[in-house]
Design a protein around this motif. Structure first.
Motif, PDB file in Angstrom:
ATOM      1  N   VAL A  65       0.934  -1.367   0.004  1.00 64.61           N
ATOM      2  CA  VAL A  65      -0.042  -0.023   0.106  1.00 64.61           C
ATOM      3  C   VAL A  65       0.850   1.278  -0.024  1.00 64.61           C
ATOM      4  O   VAL A  65       0.583   2.252  -0.960  1.00 64.61           O
ATOM      5  N   GLU A  66       1.906   1.342   1.007  1.00 62.44           N
ATOM      6  CA  GLU A  66       2.633   2.462   1.162  1.00 62.44           C
ATOM      7  C   GLU A  66       3.539   2.902  -0.170  1.00 62.44           C
ATOM      8  O   GLU A  66       3.402   4.065  -0.700  1.00 62.44           O
ATOM      9  N   LYS A  78      -4.772   2.369  -8.228  1.00 62.11           N
ATOM     10  CA  LYS A  78      -4.203   2.530  -6.742  1.00 62.11           C
ATOM     11  C   LYS A  78      -5.344   2.329  -5.793  1.00 62.11           C
ATOM     12  O   LYS A  78      -4.943   1.538  -4.839  1.00 62.11           O
ATOM     13  N   GLU A  79      -6.318   2.892  -6.092  1.00 62.68           N
ATOM     14  CA  GLU A  79      -7.547   2.689  -5.167  1.00 62.68           C
ATOM     15  C   GLU A  79      -7.879   1.365  -5.044  1.00 62.68           C
ATOM     16  O   GLU A  79      -8.088   0.742  -3.726  1.00 62.68           O
ATOM     17  N   LYS A  82      -5.613  -0.698  -2.801  1.00 61.88           N
ATOM     18  CA  LYS A  82      -5.695  -0.437  -1.245  1.00 61.88           C
ATOM     19  C   LYS A  82      -6.770  -0.868  -0.864  1.00 61.88           C
ATOM     20  O   LYS A  82      -6.585  -1.475   0.266  1.00 61.88           O
ATOM     21  N   ASN A  83      -7.810  -0.882  -1.542  1.00 66.41           N
ATOM     22  CA  ASN A  83      -9.178  -1.855  -1.077  1.00 66.41           C
ATOM     23  C   ASN A  83      -8.892  -3.329  -0.749  1.00 66.41           C
ATOM     24  O   ASN A  83      -9.470  -3.785  -0.143  1.00 66.41           O
TER      25      ASN A  83
END
Length: 763
Positions: A65-66, A78-79, A82-83
């Motif tokens: 994530v980072e 990216k979203e 992350k999800n």
RNA sequence: GCCGGGGUGGCGGAAUUGGCAGACGCACAGGACUUAAAAUCCUGGGAUCGGCAACGAUCGUGUGGGUUCGAUUCCCACCCUCGGUACCA
């Protein structure tokens, strides 16, 4: 049962970059598939314990994530990643089971002394929550049907019902569970647990809305402040307690159910919370949340979380915890096709596994699949390779081993192919470190959005593991990612909704017709799919127009990233453009390939206007190519052709620059044009035209003059005119003058080279 | 439901990120060349109104508000649409 009855990191180290399994920190897990489905989802998996290889991707969750921050990727992707990783922060809290001899005071005192145990005792239900501030509102608990404590909690009275429910839950398919979202179902176990913050006895239920695979497989239910718990409590008449005061707006918006009800006030909220149709799940202020040691009353949710977590730690009842939706990656497949997992199981003198395993040595790699006549699935945990008796046995240093017979999933190859591409013919290594260092990272990855999470997350994971072990030089594999849009085609249907294959459609004026019957067809736009038979083979336009036209047309249809409907309308325009470009340079009437008589050979012949057009084209095409805006790059090249076709003198240097700019997008025709222009070397090795900024500077510019934001005139003026000159020129324009009659000028806004706006008011 | 895109002429799409909306192309209309057709070339065009005309005026980027001298672009609310995801505590 536990999902991981036994998992461990392999104890030995190996330095081979090819020894992927080992390098990735493989764990072995005993997974007893009780509630599973087959991959196809059409029949339940046999209840047999499988020993399967897992990759510990969860160990990389935070970094996955980072490090997204460092990447030039679409926000949407990216979203999604992350999800997918789904990090959440909260607390783990222990709820003791209420048994006959249980004493709350003694238990809390014991915990305060001993602290929070790493593993919960056998008579404690551990839950995970992101809202520890609502602990005082926990009025019941719910376990996943598969939870190991269900057996212990179930009373004799409830046993048959509980068993029935477990059976029912295990047969539910994924779709059924989703379909049943709104209707909560579950069963009371008959057992009770104790809310550790206030000593209350609360009933323990089982329900399929709690998943065994997330968190601890058990929840504390706070119906006042969680929508699912709220629905469940209403369905089964369980108590609902308010422990967070909502905001005024929320109370005002959310009227109690029933006609003509006034909104709840802050005073009546706690009493009438059960009349609402929704739970308050946002941040508010703590209420009815105090015991002898801690009070959250009046505290905003953020602070309340912090305070109660501190108290939980202090009391040995809970601790802060982080959970992920991301699961470890099941990496074993029981099928033939796939890379064999390079692991050896040591055997004892009788040929039985000792439980000791070893990695295949580097000099024994790669492990190739054995030739087999029958490689069909067996339904056996060993998979088809279990039948390759000779291949399995291996002797090393006087010891017998059996090869691992599971294979890797398709992902294995796609996780590192870009590294192999750096050095594809290396017979001794996966890739040469020097070459890796030269080529990596991948500057631009153009791919479909369908790989947003799986492939693109998996390969980032492998890459990070390889980085940690020093095999690659970058922490991320793909710097920039662009998702090309799909080209949609229209699916045509007959009047009775049968799909007609694209190849059998005849396009006539007024619509599409079924070739066989002449029946008129209705169109629905969908993505192309083989199953629907609406895939358009690229051969058709290639045969009719050629590869250059087809390629150029696809680039011209619209932005690379957006989905576009397929249409042959417009492809003729591109074909015309290429023909015009050809005729701009080549004399068609001649027998051989000769330069058009207008093309002059001396570069010096270009006049200033021609140079200006050329360099403006170079400027915009160069920028468009860099930003992958091929559609606008082609537009600019069309403008170039439109202009130079009208020129009686076409300097060869200008023609050469044009061909160079077109060549990446229409390589075949440009290669020929390049020859006609007198070159014997391939255009592929010629360099991109260089912009001379002198030619794109305009000495005079035309600027629109607005009055109150409306264009009323335009002036042509020296590009370096100062503010005063611009104002004077604007005010003396006849049409501007006309519109200013009867008005007084209040203010003049001048944007050099762009715009003049006169703010005027009636006198 | 949640997350992320997108909505501009008859159509695909431009607009240097707050500065002339509609580049370029398709389709269409008119014209030139031609016995004719194809091919090619030229011209036109967002809508409405006024004018023979060049031109002028008004409206116009999903809807309604707002900020600004100025909004397709920024802010708020809503509608539609595409993609992802789904009881994740």
């Amino acid at each position: 049962m536990g999902l991981y009855r036994d998992s461990f990191r392999l104890a030995y180290q190996a330095e081979s970059p090819v020894n992927w399994c080992e390098a990735l920190g493989t764990v072995l897990a005993d997974e007893e598939v009780i509630n599973g489905r087959s991959e196809r989802g059409d029949h339940p998996v046999h209840r047999i314990p499988l020993r399967q290889w897992m990759l510990r991707i969860t160990a990389y969750a935070d970094r996955l994530v980072e490090d997204l921050e460092k990447l030039e990727w679409p926000d949407a992707i990216k979203e999604m990643q992350k999800n997918w990783v789904g990090r959440s922060q909260g607390a783990e809290v222990d709820f003791p089971i209420e048994t006959s001899g249980f004493e709350y005071d003694a238990w809390t005192a014991g915990r305060k002394n001993a602290g929070f145990p790493e593993e919960p005792e056998h008579d404690v239900i551990r839950v995970y929550t992101t809202r520890p501030d609502t602990l005082f509102g926990a009025t019941y608990m719910v376990l996943a049907p598969e939870h190991p404590l269900v057996e212990k909690l179930t009373t004799d009275e409830q046993r048959s019902e509980v068993n029935k429910y477990i059976e029912y839950a295990s047969t539910l398919s994924e779709e059924d569970r989703i379909a049943g979202h709104s209707e909560k179902n579950g069963v009371f176990t008959g057992g009770y647990a104790v809310n550790p913050v206030n000593g209350e006895n609360i009933p323990v239920w089982i329900a399929d809305y709690v998943l065994i695979s997330y968190g601890t497989g058990a929840i504390m239910a706070v119906p006042g402040h969680d929508q699912r718990d709220f629905e469940f409590a209403k369905t089964f008449g369980l108590p609902i307690r308010a422990v967070v005061m909502p905001t005024e707006e929320w109370l005002d918006r959310l009227r109690p159910s029933g006609r003509n009800q006034a909104p709840l006030s802050r005073d009546t909220y706690a009493r009438d919370i059960g009349l609402l149709s929704e739970a308050f799940t946002e941040n508010g202020e703590g209420m009815q949340s105090a015991n002898e040691g801690v009070s959250l009353d009046g505290l905003p949710t953020d602070q309340a979380k912090e305070k109660i977590t501190g108290w939980l730690v202090h009391s040995g009842i809970g601790h802060p915890a982080v959970k992920y939706k991301l699961r470890d990656w099941l990496f074993s497949r029981q099928r033939y096709w796939g890379e064999p997992i390079p692991i050896l199981h040591a055997l004892d003198s009788e040929g039985k596994p000792t439980g000791i395993i070893q990695a295949v040595r580097e000099d024994e790699l790669p492990v190739l699949l054995p030739e087999m006549d029958d490689f069909k699935p067996t339904g056996n945990p060993a998979g088809p390779l279990g039948k390759a008796a000779e291949w399995i046995r291996i002797r090393r240093d006087g010891q017998s081993f059996a090869r691992e017979t599971n294979t890797m999933p398709q992902w294995a190859g796609s996780c590192w192919y870009y590294l192999r591409f750096c050095d594809p013919k290396n017979r001794y290594q996966a890739f040469d470190p020097g070459k890796e260092k030269y080529w990596m990272p991948v500057d631009l990855y153009v791919g479909g959005a369908e790989h947003a999470v799986l492939h693109l997350l998996y390969s980032r994971f492998w890459h990070k593991v390889l980085f940690d072990r020093g095999h690659v030089s970058t922490i991320e594999p793909f710097l920039k990612l662009v998702n090309q849009g799909m080209i949609l085609s229209t699916t045509y249907r007959t009047s009775d909704s049968r799909v007609v294959p694209y190849s059998l459609i005849e396009f006539r004026e007024g619509g599409a017709f079924y070739e066989k019957t002449g029946e008129e067809l209705d169109g629905v736009t969908e993505k192309m799919s083989k199953a629907r038979g609406n895939v358009i083979s690229v051969d058709v336009p290639i045969q009719k127009y050629g590869a250059d036209t087809t390629r150029l047309y696809e680039m011209f249809m619209g932005p690379l990233e957006s989905t576009k409907p397929w249409s042959m309308q417009g492809v003729a325009g591109i074909s015309r453009f290429l023909n015009r470009a050809w005729r701009m340079i080549v004399d068609e009437s001649s027998e051989g390939l000769e330069l058009h008589s207008s093309v002059v050979k001396e570069g010096a012949a270009a006049d200033l206007q021609q140079l200006r057009v050329l360099h403006k084209t170079i400027d915009s095409v160069t920028r468009d190519m860099e930003s992958l805006s091929f559609n606008t790059a082609i537009s600019r090249l069309m403008e170039f052709v439109n202009y130079f076709t009208g020129q009686a003198v076409r300097p060869r240097s200008c023609m050469e620059s044009f061909v160079l700019m077109l060549s990446p997008m229409a390589p075949h025709i440009c290669e020929e044009l390049w020859q006609v222009l007198g070159h014997s070397e391939s255009i592929a090795h010629a360099s991109w035209p260089v912009l001379d900024p002198r030619y794109i500077l305009e000495s005079s510019v035309e600027i629109p003059v607005q009055i109150n934001g409306k264009v009323r005139g335009r002036i042509t003026i020296a590009a370096d005119a100062d503010q005063n000159e611009l104002e004077q020129a604007a005010l003396s324009d006849p049409n501007v003058k006309k519109h200013l009659e009867g008005h007084s000028v209040r203010k003049i806004i001048v944007i050099p080279k762009k715009m003049i706006n006169i703010v005027a008011v009636p006198k």
